[in-house]
Design a protein around this motif. Structure first.
Motif: not given
Length: 189
Positions: A131-138, A145-152, A180-183
């Motif tokens: 899960t990506v915290s904000n699509w537009n920011d990505l 912030k990026i977190w696992s959809h399975e484990s949170n 914190t990550f960016r692409v």
């Protein structure tokens, strides 16, 4: 005696047709190869706290190999396709991160804090979904912030270290800069 002028004309016509055919085949093969070159676009996944990018350790193509951070070097193993899975109603998105070199996706091992590895993209269900915290920011190359959809649990650089080969992990979410990550777009893809 055969007419040499007619023979020469025929020869020129045949050679001309062969040239046109070869040119068409060259264009066709070049176009096909360009299409196979990669389904880009590709991105670097950058750990904001270190400025280093994620990749499978030692450029490995093997499942189960851990994901580490290294200085950007332009290697295919540092390029990731950000695959869309689903848009959520709250503005968040679910994504898979597929490596250009190995064609494997970043995955969690279980529901507990631990190291991230790469594995088959189409197996394991939510273990490969993030899960990506904000699509537009990505897409604007801003930190997310990026977190696992399975484990949170959040994608994290182990211990907040900035050293080469620091493994990527999943850990309880906090406000530390190592989560914190960016692409960044890989030029030419």
């Amino acid at each position: 005696m055969p007419n040499t002028h007619t023979w020469a004309e025929r020869r020129r016509k045949v050679l001309g047709l062969l040239s046109v055919t070869l040119l068409a085949l060259t264009v066709l093969v070049t176009t096909a190869n360009a299409a196979q070159a990669g389904p880009g676009p590709f991105y670097y996944i950058v750990a904001e706290h270190s400025g280093k990018v994620l990749m499978p350790e030692n450029h490995s193509k093997d499942p189960g190999v851990r994901i580490v951070q290294m200085p950007r070097g332009g290697f295919g193993a540092q390029h990731w396709k950000v695959r869309h899975v689903e848009n959520l109603s709250n503005g968040q998105t679910i994504r898979k991160f597929e490596n250009r070199h190995s064609h494997l996706c970043i995955t969690i091992v279980d529901h507990e804090p631990g190291l991230l590895t790469q594995d088959q993209c189409e197996t394991g269900g939510w273990y490969r979904e993030w899960t990506v915290s904000n699509w537009n920011d990505l897409w604007a190359e801003r930190p997310v912030k990026i977190w696992s959809h399975e484990s949170n649990l959040c994608m994290d650089m182990y211990g907040g270290w900035v050293d080469d080969y620091t493994p990527a992990a999943q850990y309880w979410c906090h406000s530390g800069p190592n989560q914190t990550f960016r692409v960044d777009y890989v030029e030419g893809t």
